[in-house]
Design a protein around this motif. Structure first.
Motif, PDB file in Angstrom:
ATOM      1  N   ALA A 155      -0.014   2.637  11.522  1.00 11.13           N
ATOM      2  CA  ALA A 155       0.453   3.968  11.888  1.00 11.13           C
ATOM      3  C   ALA A 155       0.486   4.883  10.675  1.00 11.13           C
ATOM      4  O   ALA A 155       0.045   6.047  10.724  1.00 11.13           O
ATOM      5  CB  ALA A 155       1.829   3.876  12.527  1.00 11.13           C
TER       6      ALA A 155
ATOM      7  N   GLU B  73      -0.558   7.272  20.868  1.00  5.10           N
ATOM      8  CA  GLU B  73      -0.380   5.857  21.204  1.00  5.10           C
ATOM      9  C   GLU B  73      -0.066   5.675  22.683  1.00  5.10           C
ATOM     10  O   GLU B  73      -0.515   4.705  23.312  1.00  5.10           O
ATOM     11  CB  GLU B  73       0.724   5.252  20.341  1.00  5.10           C
ATOM     12  CG  GLU B  73       0.565   3.774  20.096  1.00  5.10           C
ATOM     13  CD  GLU B  73      -0.742   3.418  19.419  1.00  5.10           C
ATOM     14  OE1 GLU B  73      -1.295   2.347  19.733  1.00  5.10           O
ATOM     15  OE2 GLU B  73      -1.227   4.197  18.576  1.00  5.10           O
TER      16      GLU B  73
ATOM     17  N   ASN C 206       3.855   0.472  15.334  1.00  2.09           N
ATOM     18  CA  ASN C 206       2.996  -0.525  14.691  1.00  2.09           C
ATOM     19  C   ASN C 206       2.961  -1.840  15.458  1.00  2.09           C
ATOM     20  O   ASN C 206       1.934  -2.533  15.470  1.00  2.09           O
ATOM     21  CB  ASN C 206       3.450  -0.773  13.256  1.00  2.09           C
ATOM     22  CG  ASN C 206       2.796   0.179  12.269  1.00  2.09           C
ATOM     23  OD1 ASN C 206       1.624   0.550  12.429  1.00  2.09           O
ATOM     24  ND2 ASN C 206       3.536   0.603  11.254  1.00  2.09           N
TER      25      ASN C 206
ATOM     26  N   ARG D  65       0.310  -1.290  18.003  1.00  5.62           N
ATOM     27  CA  ARG D  65      -1.018  -1.223  17.394  1.00  5.62           C
ATOM     28  C   ARG D  65      -1.464  -2.601  16.878  1.00  5.62           C
ATOM     29  O   ARG D  65      -2.647  -2.942  16.940  1.00  5.62           O
ATOM     30  CB  ARG D  65      -1.023  -0.192  16.258  1.00  5.62           C
ATOM     31  CG  ARG D  65      -0.885   1.237  16.754  1.00  5.62           C
ATOM     32  CD  ARG D  65      -0.821   2.240  15.608  1.00  5.62           C
ATOM     33  NE  ARG D  65      -2.073   2.314  14.860  1.00  5.62           N
ATOM     34  CZ  ARG D  65      -3.141   3.009  15.234  1.00  5.62           C
ATOM     35  NH1 ARG D  65      -3.124   3.687  16.381  1.00  5.62           N
ATOM     36  NH2 ARG D  65      -4.228   3.047  14.482  1.00  5.62           N
TER      37      ARG D  65
END
Length: 607
Positions: free
Chosen positions: A490, A527, A458, A461
């Motif tokens: 996520a 990712e 996260n 992201r």
């Protein structure tokens, strides 16, 4: 280090050959001339020896030209172009899995990674000798500089070992000394597992000797030098990839706990952070930033050309020296009149479809637009002076036949036409802090802590969603330049469970199955692709995951490589890529030049 004046060519002292024959019994040595016996007796010249080792990474077989192909072309993120077929067959062959022992790019990289090892050993030896007490090791300041230089040299030797074994396996020569010629030129292969242990030792010792980033970078002239974080990051890479770097290891022998420990030291050091703009990880504007852990340093220079193998004894016709890189001219924008570039490789449809989309099929991941030239994306300032979109950048001639399938890489390229694009100064980022966070997430998964893995995924992201600061004209009006992104967390993405990376042809044939993102492990793989694409780690990661019995997808992880010809045909119409087989294509072949000159060497599984 970014400055040319510090990043000088390697200092090579050539000892005169003694030729037998009829000649007077005279001493031809000039006692006043510099030689390897008296040159390395000052701080300046010992620092020069270390700088020279760094400089090897800028050679043609290094990151200046060949290594970006060596590291990226074998992955399923990459397809080659008709330009490569017409003018750069060696790079296309790497992507096709048809590399022969005389492949020019492969041979140059093999040569230059051994030159890197030699240069690092030279610096280590001369520092140990410390001739004439160039460094007063009882003086704290001198000792700190001495240790830092020794740590840098040992790190670079570890780096040479890492890439040599990754590409060619460990049945190759390995030296912790500088060869003096004779029989040693025909040194045979090391015993299985020895080079892996040597690289581990190098990275550990370097980590002990090197200062942290904030200390090294206190002096702006030292930007780009290896730091403690650089050594720990490669140490973690080696531990995680033990099954493909250590011939005595087997699938499942990755050292997850040791890797996690090394990565945690980087994280806990508070020396690194994710920078706001993802774009800055592939541009010249913000190099050696807080996210950077190790970069190959380049400066745009106007005084260097390549193409002179005879003069310097290198293999092939693509030798380049100096401070610049050719990555921009070869692997970024298409070779249209607006870009002035060659475009020998492009992002694959599998990579393009890896990015998350909204209900209308529009990509919502800002990283795609900040690192690629794709439809509805950032603008490019062409030779005409106008800011143009993908539809114009990829237009004219055969481009129009492949609309929606041909893309460019924005990373490591400027956003506009530049005269002589082959002389680029954009640094290659070998490891970034984002990679460290994802590796730590992977180690957390492997040690039974998925909650921690989600936390670190996260973090990566969340940065992707940040509003771009000080957007240039290239990104003006893009959603991430006017506001924040809309990537879900996520946990939310796993809940939605989309299938990403799937490629289906116009006639409905499934070219790439893609993967359903319904577990933390699968999310992590996504990712890695969305964050680190075309930074040299995709093929490396696929080989690691194939060797992980804990991974439920291990048996299918190589499917895109096995079916890469279909992906290549769907995107370009070009055939010739053969099915990937792990036993044959994990490695590059030992160069024929090595086999023809070293009678103690033999080919590997790829020969």
């Amino acid at each position: 280090m970014k400055r040319i004046r510090l990043y000088i060519a390697v200092i090579i002292i050539v000892t005169a050959w003694v030729f037998p024959g009829c000649q007077p019994n005279m001493d031809y040595t000039n006692p006043m001339a510099e030689s390897d016996a008296n040159f390395y007796n000052t701080k300046k010249n010992l620092i020069g020896a270390v700088n020279g080792a760094y400089n090897i990474m800028q050679r043609g077989g290094g990151w200046t030209r060949c290594m970006p192909f060596m590291l990226n072309a074998r992955s399923d993120e990459y397809t080659y172009t008709s330009g490569a077929v017409a003018g750069e067959t060696a790079s296309a062959n790497i992507s096709q899995f048809v590399v022969q022992g005389d492949n020019e790019f492969m041979s140059l990289s093999y040569q230059d990674m051994f030159v890197l090892q030699y240069a690092a050993n030279l610096a280590i030896e001369r520092l140990k000798i410390n001739q004439d007490g160039a460094f007063d090791l009882n003086n704290a300041e001198d000792k700190a500089l001495y240790d830092r230089l020794m740590g840098e040299s040992i790190f670079l030797r570890g780096l040479s070992r890492f890439y040599l074994v990754y590409f060619w396996g460990d049945a190759i020569p390995d030296r912790n000394y500088t060869t003096t010629g004779g029989a040693d030129f025909k040194l045979g292969p090391s015993s299985p597992g020895v080079i892996y242990q040597n690289m581990i030792s190098d990275f550990k010792e370097a980590a002990n000797l090197l200062p942290v980033r904030s200390i090294v970078y206190t002096d702006p002239e030292n930007l780009g030098r290896a730091t403690k974080g650089s050594a720990f990051a490669y140490l973690a890479k080696a531990y995680m990839a033990r099954p493909i770097l250590d011939a005595t290891a087997k699938a499942g022998d990755a050292e997850w706990a040791l890797a996690k420990e090394a990565l945690k030291k980087i994280i806990d050091s508070n020396e690194y952070e994710l920078i706001n703009n993802y774009r800055d990880n592939g541009s010249e504007a913000n190099e050696n930033n807080k996210e950077s852990i190790f970069e190959v340093q380049f400066s745009r220079s106007t005084d260097t050309d390549g193409f002179n193998p005879v003069a310097n004894g290198d293999i092939g016709t693509w030798t380049i020296s100096g401070q610049n890189t050719w990555r921009q001219i070869e692997l970024t924008a298409p070779n249209s009149s607006e870009s002035g570039r060659w475009w020998n490789g492009q992002p694959s449809l599998a990579l393009y479809n890896e990015f998350e989309q909204d209900a209308n099929g529009k990509i919502i991941d800002p990283r795609a637009y900040q690192g690629l030239w794709i439809p509805d994306g950032a603008k490019y300032k062409g030779k005409s002076g106008a800011w143009i979109g993908h539809n114009i950048l990829f237009s004219g001639g055969t481009f129009d036949e492949w609309k929606g399938k041909w893309f460019g890489v924005r990373k490591y390229g400027e956003d506009e036409y530049v005269n002589d694009a082959g002389k680029s100064g954009i640094n290659d980022r070998l490891i970034r802090y984002a990679d460290v966070l994802l590796m730590y997430a992977e180690c957390s998964i492997e040690t039974g802590d998925e909650a921690t893995a989600l936390t670190y995924i996260n973090k990566v992201r969340e940065r992707a969603n940040k509003k771009m600061l000080n957007a240039t004209e290239a990104d003006q009006g893009m959603f991430y330049a006017t506001g924040t992104g809309n990537l879900p967390t996520a946990e939310q993405l796993i809940s939605k469970a989309p299938t990403l990376g799937r490629v289906v042809s116009a006639n409905g044939q499934v070219v790439c199955e893609g993967i359903k993102i319904n577990t933390v492990r699968r999310l992590l793989k996504h990712e890695y692709s969305a964050e680190l694409y075309w930074e040299g780690w995709c093929f490396f990661n696929l080989m690691r995951w194939y060797n992980n019995p804990n991974d439920p997808d291990a048996s299918s992880i190589l499917d895109n490589l096995k079916n890469k010809n279909a992906l290549q045909v769907e995107q370009t119409g070009l055939t010739g890529t053969i099915p990937f087989t792990y036993q044959r294509h994990l490695r590059m072949p030992i160069p024929s030049s090595e086999l023809s000159t070293n009678s103690n060497m033999k080919g590997n599984s790829a020969n």
